[in-house]
Design a protein around this motif. Sequence first.
Motif, short mmCIF file in Angstrom:
data_model
loop_
_atom_site.label_atom_id
_atom_site.label_comp_id
_atom_site.label_asym_id
_atom_site.label_seq_id
_atom_site.Cartn_x
_atom_site.Cartn_y
_atom_site.Cartn_z
N VAL A 81 10.66 24.46 56.07
CA VAL A 81 10.78 25.15 54.78
C VAL A 81 12.25 25.26 54.39
CG1 VAL A 81 10.50 27.37 53.63
CG2 VAL A 81 8.62 26.41 54.96
N ARG A 82 13.10 25.60 55.34
CA ARG A 82 14.54 25.71 55.06
C ARG A 82 15.10 24.37 54.60
NH1 ARG A 82 17.96 30.46 55.58
NH2 ARG A 82 20.12 29.69 55.61
N LEU A 83 14.69 23.29 55.29
CA LEU A 83 15.15 21.95 54.89
C LEU A 83 14.69 21.63 53.47
CD1 LEU A 83 14.39 20.05 58.21
CD2 LEU A 83 16.66 20.57 57.30
N TRP A 84 13.46 22.01 53.14
CA TRP A 84 12.92 21.76 51.80
C TRP A 84 13.66 22.58 50.75
CZ3 TRP A 84 6.89 22.03 52.76
CH2 TRP A 84 6.48 20.85 53.40
N THR A 85 13.79 23.86 50.98
CA THR A 85 14.35 24.74 49.95
C THR A 85 15.82 24.48 49.71
OG1 THR A 85 14.69 26.47 51.60
CG2 THR A 85 12.64 26.54 50.33
#
Length: 443
Positions: A333-337
């Motif tokens: 999620v961190r990589l996506w956001t």
Amino acid sequence: MLGEYPIQGRGAADIAASVERAVGAGELAPGQPLPPMRELAVRLGVNPNTVAAAYRTLRERGVIETAGRRGSRVRPKPATTGREELRVEVPAGVRDLSTGNPDPALLPLLAPAFAAAAARADREPVLYGADPVDPDLARIARAELDADGVPAGPLTVTSGSLDAIERVLAAHLKPGDAVAVEDPGWGSTLDLVPALGLRILPVGVDDDGPRPDELRGVLESGARALIVTDRAQNPTGASVGATRARALRAVLREHPQTLLIEDDHGHRIVDLPLHPLAGTTRHWAFVRSVAKAYGPDLRLAALTGDPVTIDRVRGRQRLGPGWVSLLLQRAVVRLWTEESVDGATVAAAYRSRRDRLIDALAERGVVSHGRSGMNVWVPVRDETGTVAHLLHAGWAVAPGARYRLSTPPGIRITVSTLSPQETAPLADAVAAAMGQAPARTYA
């Protein structure tokens, strides 16, 4: 008949395990016949029904096959051995273009994302009974699926695409059922299906994906499921376009009981639009992995589908691993956001490397395919000779035998790290190898 290897065991499970160990170790070769059931029963001092049960288990696991009065024999490519054995050993100094791996230079840095996820885990430890899907991951994944026209459905998380495919197949099919698969297609799928005791029915592929007439034929022949790659098909680079998607949906509507499994292999690395088939049949599943865009070691895929299919997958998952690590999910999620991967830039890089090689090969009279993704497929007359000649010339490519069933020979070239300076020399070597190769078959 069996050389020096003695089959052992008193129970069906022990006998089956003995044969499977021997096949995995190479002590029983592909195509080698097994003793008739009554003969083996006498030799082991057991009831013939026990041997029959052992052979049935081996058939269901894709280790052996039975051909009527000709008896049972080890499958030509038993599931126990796997297609990974059809690889090229790459000597030092040889440029390796056989792996299918993404370009490490295009992968994101992982440390910051995992540090943030770990810090949250320290504050809020994940305990038994927690929601198995991170809500932020579900929200982002669902929004992207909606934008691409994938029908609404519940969502879960698996340990990569192959894990999702296995779980969906197991949720609906029983040993002996037939599955339609792309040919050529992903070698791991071609291993997985027989390992589950299922039968493979190949469907030919062109640049637009599975051929509708061939799909209709195998569905009419009894295939209960179809596995299709929407984009960046491995190994051919095929991508299902709008016209082909309409034709495939028309065929599937004629067979609404078909279990449809779609693998969006090219998500975030391909700049061609998605044309999903999902929702055409009663039971369907659509899976997206993060492996190609964010790194193969991130074993995570988002899986959606009809409610019955996803409920069965979740239920079986609870009885095994339970869930995919929330630490991993939150790192993704961190990589996506943080938009750590610029999908347009990655797709453009792979497209330019594919196009350069395809154009260079065409200038030398060599036909090749690679509409999307990071691989180029080159049909050849002789796999063994072409692979060997290229290896001698300093280039390692993957033999097509790892990816095909009944289609003609070919080689797969991974272009993910191919530099502009290497393109012409590689094209020269491929053209020379195809011109000089004698007629043999890689196996």
